[in-house]
Motif scaffolding. Structure first.
Motif, short mmCIF file in Angstrom:
data_model
loop_
_atom_site.label_atom_id
_atom_site.label_comp_id
_atom_site.label_asym_id
_atom_site.label_seq_id
_atom_site.Cartn_x
_atom_site.Cartn_y
_atom_site.Cartn_z
N ILE A 124 0.83 -1.21 0.00
CA ILE A 124 0.00 0.00 0.00
C ILE A 124 0.87 1.26 0.00
N LEU A 125 2.05 1.18 0.61
CA LEU A 125 2.97 2.31 0.58
C LEU A 125 3.51 2.54 -0.83
N ASP A 126 3.76 1.47 -1.56
CA ASP A 126 4.17 1.61 -2.97
C ASP A 126 3.09 2.31 -3.79
N TYR A 127 1.84 1.92 -3.57
CA TYR A 127 0.74 2.56 -4.30
C TYR A 127 0.67 4.05 -3.97
N ALA A 128 0.79 4.38 -2.69
CA ALA A 128 0.72 5.78 -2.28
C ALA A 128 1.85 6.60 -2.89
N LYS A 129 3.03 6.01 -2.94
CA LYS A 129 4.18 6.72 -3.52
C LYS A 129 3.92 7.05 -4.99
N GLU A 130 3.33 6.11 -5.72
CA GLU A 130 3.02 6.37 -7.13
C GLU A 130 1.97 7.46 -7.27
N ILE A 131 0.90 7.39 -6.47
CA ILE A 131 -0.19 8.36 -6.57
C ILE A 131 0.30 9.76 -6.19
N SER A 132 1.26 9.86 -5.28
CA SER A 132 1.76 11.17 -4.85
C SER A 132 2.44 11.92 -5.99
N ARG A 133 2.76 11.23 -7.08
CA ARG A 133 3.38 11.87 -8.23
C ARG A 133 2.37 12.38 -9.24
N TRP A 134 1.10 12.09 -9.02
CA TRP A 134 0.07 12.44 -9.99
C TRP A 134 -0.34 13.90 -9.88
N SER A 135 -0.90 14.39 -10.96
CA SER A 135 -1.60 15.67 -10.96
C SER A 135 -3.08 15.40 -10.71
N TYR A 136 -3.85 16.46 -10.50
CA TYR A 136 -5.30 16.29 -10.33
C TYR A 136 -5.90 15.64 -11.57
N ARG A 137 -5.47 16.07 -12.76
CA ARG A 137 -6.01 15.50 -13.99
C ARG A 137 -5.72 14.01 -14.09
N GLU A 138 -4.52 13.60 -13.72
CA GLU A 138 -4.17 12.17 -13.78
C GLU A 138 -5.01 11.36 -12.80
#
Length: 410
Positions: free
Chosen positions: A114-128
């Motif tokens: 779940i920490l891996d998933y959060a790390k990926e999502i933290s790189r997203w923009s609102y549009r993504e």
């Protein structure tokens, strides 16, 4: 009579309406590990949490993320599909991973996952994020459309800004939900240090599921969420902004206890962020908090927020407001406390008094008693505004405390 072993005690029971009837111990249903197609498996658990987000004890883990609005299942992150995603009207994301495990290794692996998933999502923009949610739902409904259905009047620009800021800071609530969790939070601390740049809160939740007896509703279930651990006790790094960069630092000085160190770090972080809004605001907040402490309230530092708690003599607890470092004020939960004490209007009158200190503010109820809140144009107000009239605010708190005391005396 046969001897009764210790395992027979402390069981959850069904108590029939007739006091003369015998209480019936409830039978716990263990969930089937893996997607086996069994009656109660991980897919069943996902569907349950998708339909009924109120099952998740988010307010108990971190009130800043409540109430949660369901976004989607199977959110593709690039590191794998996130089981469930939620958001609240302040743009704070809750990410949930469901895991039915039977061994310690599986517990540690799902936390790392779940920490891996959060790390990926933290790189997203609102549009993504918006595109990923629409893809997961196979729907044209935007992220804002989903929240607006639940929250009514909500300013889109403010919501987009809030989500964008929380994504950039990695400010997430991560919840691992399972059956049979029995490992202490200290055993997973090693994973958390690998992700110090994400300002997450992590909670472990066990769902105990009981089958109702035939005396009640045949085939019915009771679902009982239990918060087993949260990151309040875990050593964390300090994340600070230096110009346009984010700097991650390890704590440099030892402390006598983790809880003491946690308070000092989060309090410093809170005031540092508030100072970026207005250099004079930290001193104004400190002066006001000194006044509420004189009234008998306790200022609790919870991660990056300050909560005004009052512990009543009858054992109840009242939340008079939560200050967030982005400058917003959350007034949820006081009506829930008032309803439990016997009169929800005690909480409503307090919120109305606060709203009168904020131009354009309204008191609204979204659903249950704990969803009463003060809103300005559909969003949370800025606490800097009522701080312009601190005496009025303190008077409203004192009057509400007196009203709670009268309820207790009746």
């Amino acid at each position: 009579m046969a001897a009764t072993g210790p395992s027979r005690y402390g069981r959850t029971i069904y108590l029939p309406p007739d006091d003369a009837a015998r209480a019936v111990p409830l039978r716990r249903r263990r969930l089937a590990a893996g997607r086996t197609g069994a009656a109660y498996d991980e897919d069943w658990l996902q569907r349950l949490l998708f339909r009924s987000p109120e099952i998740l004890p988010i307010g108990e883990i971190d009130p800043a993320f409540a109430p949660a609005i369901t976004l989607c299942r199977e959110l593709e992150t690039g590191a794998g599909p996130m089981d469930l995603a939620y958001v609240n009207d302040s743009g704070r994301l809750t990410l949930v991973e469901c895991k039915l495990w039977r061994n310690p290794q599986a517990r540690r692996e799902v936390v790392a996952q779940i920490l891996d998933y959060a790390k990926e999502i933290s790189r997203w923009s609102y549009r993504e994020l918006d595109e990923a949610v629409r893809s997961a739902r196979r729907s044209d409904d935007t992220l804002f459309d989903l929240v607006r259905k639940d929250e009514g009047k909500l300013d889109e620009a403010t919501f987009v800004d809030d989500v964008t800021r929380n994504l950039a800071n990695g400010r997430f609530l991560l919840v691992v939900v399972g059956d049979g969790i029995r490992e202490g939070v200290e055993r997973i601390a090693e994973y958390l240090r690998q992700f110090a740049g994400i300002q997450f809160t992590l909670g472990l939740v066990e769902l105990a599921i009981f089958k109702l007896p035939k005396e009640a509703t045949p085939g019915g279930l009771i679902v009982e969420p239990r918060v087993l651990a949260r990151t309040v006790e875990i050593e964390r790094a300090i994340v600070r902004r230096a110009d346009a960069n984010v700097v991650v630092e390890e704590p440099s000085t030892p402390a006598t206890s983790k809880r003491t160190r946690r308070r000092r770090i989060t309090e410093d972080e809170f005031y540092r962020e508030v100072r970026t809004l207005d250099p004079a605001l930290p001193d104004r907040v400190r002066e006001f908090l000194s006044g509420v402490e004189d009234l008998g309230l306790v200022v609790t530092v919870s991660r990056a927020s300050l909560i005004l708690h009052w512990h009543r003599e009858d054992g109840g607890k009242v939340n008079f407001g939560t200050f967030f470092p982005d400058g917003t004020l959350n007034s949820n939960y006081i009506c829930d406390s008032a309803e439990s004490a016997g009169d929800v209007n005690v909480g409503v009158r307090y919120l109305e008094a606060v709203a009168r200190l904020i131009p354009g503010a309204q008191v609204r109820k979204i659903g249950k008693s704990w969803t009463w809140r003060v809103l300005v144009h559909g969003g949370y107000p800025r606490f800097a505004v009522p701080l312009n009239r601190p005496d009025k605010w303190l008077a409203a708190i004192e009057e509400t405390m007196d009203a709670f005391n009268r309820l207790a005396a009746d």
